[in-house]
Design a protein around this motif. Structure first.
Motif, short mmCIF file in Angstrom:
data_model
loop_
_atom_site.label_atom_id
_atom_site.label_comp_id
_atom_site.label_asym_id
_atom_site.label_seq_id
_atom_site.Cartn_x
_atom_site.Cartn_y
_atom_site.Cartn_z
N PRO A 167 3.67 -4.47 90.40
CA PRO A 167 4.48 -5.46 91.13
C PRO A 167 5.92 -5.47 90.65
O PRO A 167 6.20 -5.23 89.47
CB PRO A 167 3.77 -6.79 90.82
CG PRO A 167 2.38 -6.42 90.42
CD PRO A 167 2.50 -5.09 89.73
N ALA A 168 6.84 -5.78 91.57
CA ALA A 168 8.27 -5.62 91.30
C ALA A 168 8.76 -6.41 90.09
O ALA A 168 9.51 -5.89 89.26
CB ALA A 168 9.08 -5.99 92.54
N PHE A 169 8.37 -7.67 89.96
CA PHE A 169 8.86 -8.50 88.86
C PHE A 169 8.39 -7.93 87.53
O PHE A 169 9.19 -7.72 86.61
CB PHE A 169 8.37 -9.94 89.03
CG PHE A 169 8.83 -10.89 87.96
CD1 PHE A 169 10.16 -11.28 87.89
CD2 PHE A 169 7.94 -11.40 87.03
CE1 PHE A 169 10.60 -12.16 86.90
CE2 PHE A 169 8.36 -12.28 86.04
CZ PHE A 169 9.69 -12.67 85.98
N GLU A 170 7.12 -7.64 87.42
CA GLU A 170 6.57 -7.07 86.19
C GLU A 170 7.13 -5.67 85.93
O GLU A 170 7.37 -5.28 84.78
CB GLU A 170 5.05 -7.03 86.25
CG GLU A 170 4.38 -8.40 86.18
CD GLU A 170 4.33 -9.13 87.51
OE1 GLU A 170 4.85 -8.59 88.53
OE2 GLU A 170 3.79 -10.25 87.55
N ALA A 171 7.33 -4.90 87.01
CA ALA A 171 7.86 -3.54 86.86
C ALA A 171 9.27 -3.56 86.29
O ALA A 171 9.61 -2.76 85.41
CB ALA A 171 7.84 -2.83 88.21
N ALA A 172 10.11 -4.46 86.79
CA ALA A 172 11.48 -4.55 86.30
C ALA A 172 11.50 -4.89 84.82
O ALA A 172 12.24 -4.30 84.02
CB ALA A 172 12.26 -5.58 87.10
N ILE A 173 10.67 -5.84 84.42
CA ILE A 173 10.62 -6.25 83.01
C ILE A 173 10.14 -5.11 82.13
O ILE A 173 10.72 -4.83 81.07
CB ILE A 173 9.71 -7.49 82.86
CG1 ILE A 173 10.31 -8.69 83.59
CG2 ILE A 173 9.49 -7.81 81.39
CD1 ILE A 173 9.36 -9.86 83.72
N ALA A 174 9.07 -4.45 82.53
CA ALA A 174 8.52 -3.36 81.73
C ALA A 174 9.52 -2.23 81.59
O ALA A 174 9.67 -1.64 80.50
CB ALA A 174 7.23 -2.85 82.36
N CYS A 175 10.22 -1.91 82.66
CA CYS A 175 11.22 -0.84 82.61
C CYS A 175 12.34 -1.20 81.65
O CYS A 175 12.75 -0.38 80.82
CB CYS A 175 11.77 -0.60 84.02
SG CYS A 175 13.09 0.64 84.07
N LEU A 176 12.85 -2.41 81.76
CA LEU A 176 13.93 -2.84 80.87
C LEU A 176 13.47 -2.82 79.42
O LEU A 176 14.23 -2.41 78.52
CB LEU A 176 14.39 -4.25 81.27
CG LEU A 176 15.09 -4.36 82.63
CD1 LEU A 176 15.25 -5.82 83.01
CD2 LEU A 176 16.44 -3.66 82.61
#
Length: 257
Positions: A207-216
């Motif tokens: 999911p986008a929200f979790e994906a952004a956090i994990a990537c950062l």
């Protein structure tokens, strides 16, 4: 989905990411995506978009070296992503420096990216607020852009990631901060653009929200590790790629608040 699980899934799935990015970023962005465990493709010809974009797990669009033919490709690819519910990430690089660039960013934003990734000045300007950006560099703090990020997320039903010394992520309801990294990171050209490409790989995985956090978090962890071995920006880039590949999934939650 926890960030450590997302990293593990990314490495297992090796998603194909369509990266329409700028000339400066192509090489380092491709190497960053590869080192992290995904597969980059740097196609940008309009004639290939209809055939290729649907084959990918995600799309990323970076307007750094914008031109009319590339903008056509970007809009075509974003439209395909929207039509097929394919996750895509918009990086509105320095969109405030000309009318042409502003209009391009707004046209792409209207196609509802899953994630918008930018520095504080870029995010402020997307909502019409005045910022102190200088070209692709931010002149504003992440803290100053939080309100704009929340509004942007709500207005476009997207996730907004504001990057800086401490990153801020919001979907208009949930929020998170990601700390770490190194002061050497802004001294390596196109490393931020590479972050956008990697964010596409994570968006293909969860999911986008979790994906952004994990990537950062992956980026911050790798940046911190690389800084302990680097002697300057040149060696930092080499060590950063190694650190992306070597990062332990269990390190990611430690930099997220």
């Amino acid at each position: 989905m926890p960030p450590n699980s997302l990293m593990t899934a990314l490495r297992a799935q090796n998603p194909l990411v369509h990266c329409i990015t700028n000339y400066v970023a192509m090489n380092i962005a491709a190497n960053v995506v590869l080192a992290a465990g995904a597969s980059p493709a740097m196609l940008h010809a309009e004639e290939e978009i209809a055939d290729f974009t649907p084959l990918c797990g995600a799309l990323t669009i970076n307007i750094g070296t914008l031109s009319a033919p590339w903008l056509k490709s970007m809009r075509a690819a974003a439209q395909i992503a929207q039509d097929r519910d394919l996750p895509w990430v918009l990086d509105p690089v320095a969109h405030f420096i000309s009318g042409y660039r502003r209009r391009a960013a707004q046209a792409l934003l209207a196609l509802r990216p899953s994630i918008v990734r930018g520095n504080a000045s870029e995010i402020l300007a997307l909502t019409g607020e005045a910022g102190a950006g200088k070209g692709a560099d931010s002149g504003d703090s992440v803290e100053a852009a939080k309100g704009a990020a929340r509004n942007l997320a709500k207005d476009f039903n997207t996730v907004v990631a504001v990057t800086g010394p401490v990153d801020f992520v919001t979907d208009g309801a949930q929020e998170a901060h990601v700390s770490g990294g190194s002061a050497l990171m802004p001294q390596v050209t196109a490393l931020g653009c590479s972050l956008t490409a990697l964010m596409g790989a994570y968006a293909a995985t969860g999911p986008a929200f979790e994906a952004a956090i994990a990537c950062l978090a992956h980026f911050k962890v790798a940046g911190s590790r690389a800084a302990t071995e680097a002697r300057g920006p040149g060696s930092f880039q080499m060590h950063f790629l190694d650190a992306l590949a070597a990062a332990d999934p269990n390190e990611l939650p430690k930099v997220i608040a």
